[in-house]
Design an enzyme around this catalytic site. Structure first.
Site, mmCIF file in Angstrom:
data_model
loop_
_atom_site.group_PDB
_atom_site.id
_atom_site.type_symbol
_atom_site.label_atom_id
_atom_site.label_comp_id
_atom_site.label_asym_id
_atom_site.label_seq_id
_atom_site.Cartn_x
_atom_site.Cartn_y
_atom_site.Cartn_z
ATOM 1 N N GLY A 134 0.841 -1.200 0.000
ATOM 2 C CA GLY A 134 0.000 0.000 0.000
ATOM 3 C C GLY A 134 0.875 1.248 0.000
ATOM 4 O O GLY A 134 2.102 1.176 0.090
ATOM 5 N N LYS A 180 -13.097 0.960 10.944
ATOM 6 C CA LYS A 180 -11.744 1.264 11.441
ATOM 7 C C LYS A 180 -11.768 1.465 12.961
ATOM 8 O O LYS A 180 -10.827 1.083 13.659
ATOM 9 C CB LYS A 180 -11.181 2.520 10.756
ATOM 10 C CG LYS A 180 -10.845 2.350 9.295
ATOM 11 C CD LYS A 180 -9.663 1.413 9.046
ATOM 12 C CE LYS A 180 -8.344 1.977 9.530
ATOM 13 N NZ LYS A 180 -7.205 1.081 9.178
ATOM 14 N N LEU A 211 1.302 3.631 2.253
ATOM 15 C CA LEU A 211 2.115 3.798 3.469
ATOM 16 C C LEU A 211 3.101 2.628 3.621
ATOM 17 O O LEU A 211 4.268 2.840 3.970
ATOM 18 C CB LEU A 211 1.214 3.893 4.701
ATOM 19 C CG LEU A 211 1.949 4.005 6.037
ATOM 20 C CD1 LEU A 211 2.841 5.265 6.067
ATOM 21 C CD2 LEU A 211 0.979 4.039 7.218
ATOM 22 N N TRP A 240 -6.063 11.993 5.377
ATOM 23 C CA TRP A 240 -5.857 12.478 3.996
ATOM 24 C C TRP A 240 -4.474 12.064 3.472
ATOM 25 O O TRP A 240 -3.658 12.883 3.062
ATOM 26 C CB TRP A 240 -6.017 13.995 3.928
ATOM 27 C CG TRP A 240 -7.388 14.514 4.249
ATOM 28 C CD1 TRP A 240 -8.364 13.905 4.987
ATOM 29 C CD2 TRP A 240 -7.942 15.770 3.839
ATOM 30 N NE1 TRP A 240 -9.473 14.707 5.052
ATOM 31 C CE2 TRP A 240 -9.243 15.857 4.370
ATOM 32 C CE3 TRP A 240 -7.455 16.850 3.084
ATOM 33 C CZ2 TRP A 240 -10.058 16.957 4.162
ATOM 34 C CZ3 TRP A 240 -8.266 17.959 2.887
ATOM 35 C CH2 TRP A 240 -9.548 18.008 3.414
ATOM 36 N N THR A 294 -9.595 0.358 2.288
ATOM 37 C CA THR A 294 -9.498 1.812 2.426
ATOM 38 C C THR A 294 -10.409 2.587 1.466
ATOM 39 O O THR A 294 -10.386 3.810 1.474
ATOM 40 C CB THR A 294 -8.033 2.266 2.191
ATOM 41 O OG1 THR A 294 -7.641 1.832 0.877
ATOM 42 C CG2 THR A 294 -7.095 1.680 3.220
ATOM 43 N N TYR A 312 -16.791 2.929 6.628
ATOM 44 C CA TYR A 312 -15.331 2.847 6.719
ATOM 45 C C TYR A 312 -14.875 3.286 8.123
ATOM 46 O O TYR A 312 -14.120 2.570 8.791
ATOM 47 C CB TYR A 312 -14.693 3.745 5.644
ATOM 48 C CG TYR A 312 -13.213 3.960 5.819
ATOM 49 C CD1 TYR A 312 -12.301 2.937 5.574
ATOM 50 C CD2 TYR A 312 -12.707 5.201 6.231
ATOM 51 C CE1 TYR A 312 -10.933 3.137 5.738
ATOM 52 C CE2 TYR A 312 -11.351 5.408 6.392
ATOM 53 C CZ TYR A 312 -10.465 4.374 6.145
ATOM 54 O OH TYR A 312 -9.115 4.580 6.319
HETATM 55 N N1 LIG Z 1 -5.645 6.678 2.450
HETATM 56 C C1 LIG Z 1 -6.039 7.561 3.373
HETATM 57 O O1 LIG Z 1 -6.412 8.705 3.073
HETATM 58 C C2 LIG Z 1 -5.984 7.186 4.820
HETATM 59 C C3 LIG Z 1 -6.332 8.163 5.780
HETATM 60 C C4 LIG Z 1 -6.282 7.806 7.130
HETATM 61 C C5 LIG Z 1 -5.900 6.539 7.512
HETATM 62 N N2 LIG Z 1 -5.589 5.610 6.544
HETATM 63 C C6 LIG Z 1 -5.208 4.263 6.995
HETATM 64 O O2 LIG Z 1 -3.830 4.117 6.749
HETATM 65 C C7 LIG Z 1 -3.529 2.764 6.425
HETATM 66 C C8 LIG Z 1 -2.708 2.732 5.154
HETATM 67 O O3 LIG Z 1 -3.461 3.341 4.123
HETATM 68 P P1 LIG Z 1 -2.969 3.353 2.616
HETATM 69 O O4 LIG Z 1 -3.568 4.552 1.964
HETATM 70 O O5 LIG Z 1 -1.484 3.114 2.566
HETATM 71 O O6 LIG Z 1 -3.724 2.072 2.060
HETATM 72 P P2 LIG Z 1 -3.693 1.459 0.589
HETATM 73 O O7 LIG Z 1 -2.680 2.128 -0.260
HETATM 74 O O8 LIG Z 1 -5.110 1.403 0.138
HETATM 75 O O9 LIG Z 1 -3.166 -0.009 0.867
HETATM 76 C C9 LIG Z 1 -3.932 -0.923 1.586
HETATM 77 C C10 LIG Z 1 -3.159 -2.181 1.716
HETATM 78 O O10 LIG Z 1 -3.987 -3.127 2.399
HETATM 79 C C11 LIG Z 1 -3.952 -4.339 1.691
HETATM 80 N N3 LIG Z 1 -5.201 -5.067 1.849
HETATM 81 C C12 LIG Z 1 -6.459 -4.675 1.521
HETATM 82 N N4 LIG Z 1 -7.340 -5.650 1.784
HETATM 83 C C13 LIG Z 1 -6.625 -6.679 2.304
HETATM 84 C C14 LIG Z 1 -6.953 -7.974 2.759
HETATM 85 N N5 LIG Z 1 -8.213 -8.427 2.734
HETATM 86 N N6 LIG Z 1 -5.960 -8.772 3.226
HETATM 87 C C15 LIG Z 1 -4.687 -8.357 3.226
HETATM 88 N N7 LIG Z 1 -4.293 -7.125 2.805
HETATM 89 C C16 LIG Z 1 -5.266 -6.303 2.339
HETATM 90 C C17 LIG Z 1 -3.758 -3.958 0.229
HETATM 91 O O11 LIG Z 1 -3.259 -5.072 -0.454
HETATM 92 P P3 LIG Z 1 -3.139 -5.123 -2.061
HETATM 93 O O12 LIG Z 1 -1.923 -4.295 -2.369
HETATM 94 O O13 LIG Z 1 -2.960 -6.574 -2.325
HETATM 95 O O14 LIG Z 1 -4.425 -4.557 -2.581
HETATM 96 C C18 LIG Z 1 -2.770 -2.817 0.370
HETATM 97 O O15 LIG Z 1 -1.454 -3.293 0.432
HETATM 98 C C19 LIG Z 1 -4.882 2.042 6.321
HETATM 99 O O16 LIG Z 1 -5.099 1.327 7.504
HETATM 100 C C20 LIG Z 1 -5.891 3.160 6.222
HETATM 101 O O17 LIG Z 1 -7.126 2.791 6.792
HETATM 102 C C21 LIG Z 1 -5.607 5.901 5.225
#
Ligand SMILES: NC(=O)c1ccc[n+]([C@@H]2O[C@H](COP(=O)([O-])OP(=O)(O)OC[C@H]3O[C@@H](n4cnc5c(N)ncnc54)[C@H](OP(=O)(O)O)[C@@H]3O)[C@@H](O)[C@H]2O)c1
Length: 276
Positions: free
Chosen positions: A10, A126, A12, A147, A59, A122
């Site tokens: 992902g 979470k 992060l 964000w 996400t 969502y």
């Molecule tokens: N994006 C935002 O704006 C935001 C804001 C606040 C907090 N967050 C939190 O920060 C964290 C990182 O976010 P991010 O934006 O880096 O997320 P991201 O880019 O969407 O990546 C999510 C990761 O989770 C993996 N994943 C999804 N479903 C899964 C499953 N069923 N089993 C195993 N792995 C799974 C995905 O795997 P694949 O690569 O195989 O799809 C991917 O590697 C998350 O917990 C999110 O809730 C995000």
């Protein structure tokens, strides 16, 4: 230190791997580390990590709204499995959570003590994940961010850059405010937290706040693009899930630990340098 990172592919997760290069990092990706797999906890414990950073999750905010069952299976039950695995290995757990646990009724940055009240599936899933993380592993730090964008993956900044390069006008919501967070800056903060034994909840987002409209204008300007950014309301945007109108995070506690992220505009500038 042996560090297992879920969601290592992902936005992060990839930055964490980059920043933690000198450590013994185990990237825990699908299909071996599927959050819905009942064996996940065992698989994590078998790696004998000292620290688990749980960055994986479902996400897609509107996707969660359409499919609440998957949202809870992945974000809540999946986190329970991760926490059980961490506890079994006697590891510390850092669970990455979100500003969307808040309802956005405040007009000043949310602190760790503010009551939670998520508006969408969502956020609720979470929040349930936060509860599972704390319940399942005694040594848990819940790190809420907001964000988030990075050079890898699909995110607001990359969308705006591509739209501004291809369309004369981009319509962006102006009545939601928050703190944009550059994933590489957040990864550095997490690297700073891994050696402390801090537990509980900590907020970590880019310093300052803006609307999505101001954020988009800054991106277009910094990138030297000519697309016009037009403010619209949330109602006009037609998104499925409710979003908090205000969700900037207070970073006072993070700063007490000697850590901080740069102001959000610096995040945008650094992103443009890093992705070039
Ligand atoms: N994006 C935002 O704006 C935001 C804001 C606040 C907090 N967050 C939190 O920060 C964290 C990182 O976010 P991010 O934006 O880096 O997320 P991201 O880019 O969407 O990546 C999510 C990761 O989770 C993996 N994943 C999804 N479903 C899964 C499953 N069923 N089993 C195993 N792995 C799974 C995905 O795997 P694949 O690569 O195989 O799809 C991917 O590697 C998350 O917990 C999110 O809730 C995000």
């Amino acid at each position: 230190m042996r560090i297992l990172i879920t969601g290592a592919k992902g936005q992060l997760g990839q930055e964490l791997q980059r920043v933690l290069m000198g450590e013994d990092v185990i990237p825990a990706n699908r299909p071996e580390y599927e959050l819905t797999d009942p064996m996940l906890g065992e698989n994590i414990a078998a790696q004998r990590p000292d620290l688990v950073i749980h960055a994986a999750g479902y996400t897609d905010v509107d996707g969660c709204e359409r499919d609440p069952e998957t949202a809870f299976t992945v974000n809540a039950q999946g986190t329970r499995r991760v926490a059980e695995g961490a506890a079994k290995a006697n590891a510390r757990l850092i669970y990455i959570s979100t500003d969307f646990v808040f309802d956005g009724k405040k007009t000043e940055p949310y602190t760790e003590r503010d009551p939670v009240n998520p508006l969408n599936v969502y956020g609720r899933s979470k929040l349930a994940g936060e509860e599972e993380a704390v319940k399942g592993c005694r040594r848990t730090l819940v790190l809420r961010t907001s964000w988030l964008y990075g050079v890898h993956g699909k995110n607001f900044v990359r969308t705006i850059l591509s739209l501004a390069a291809s369309q004369p006008e981009i319509r962006v919501v102006e009545d939601q405010r928050g703190s944009p967070t550059y994933a590489r800056h957040l990864a550095h903060v997490i690297a700073g937290l891994i050696r402390s034994d801090v537990t509980g909840v900590i907020h970590a987002g880019g310093e300052g706040e803006c609307s999505w409209y101001e954020f988009a204008k800054d991106i277009v300007q910094e990138a030297g693009l000519s697309g016009r950014v037009v403010p619209i309301s949330t109602a006009e945007s037609g998104r499925l899930a409710w979003r908090p109108p205000y969700s900037a995070l207070s970073t006072a506690i993070l700063r007490q630990h000697g850590l901080s992220l740069p102001p959000w505009r610096e995040g945008v500038r650094q992103f443009l340098v890093d992705q070039a």
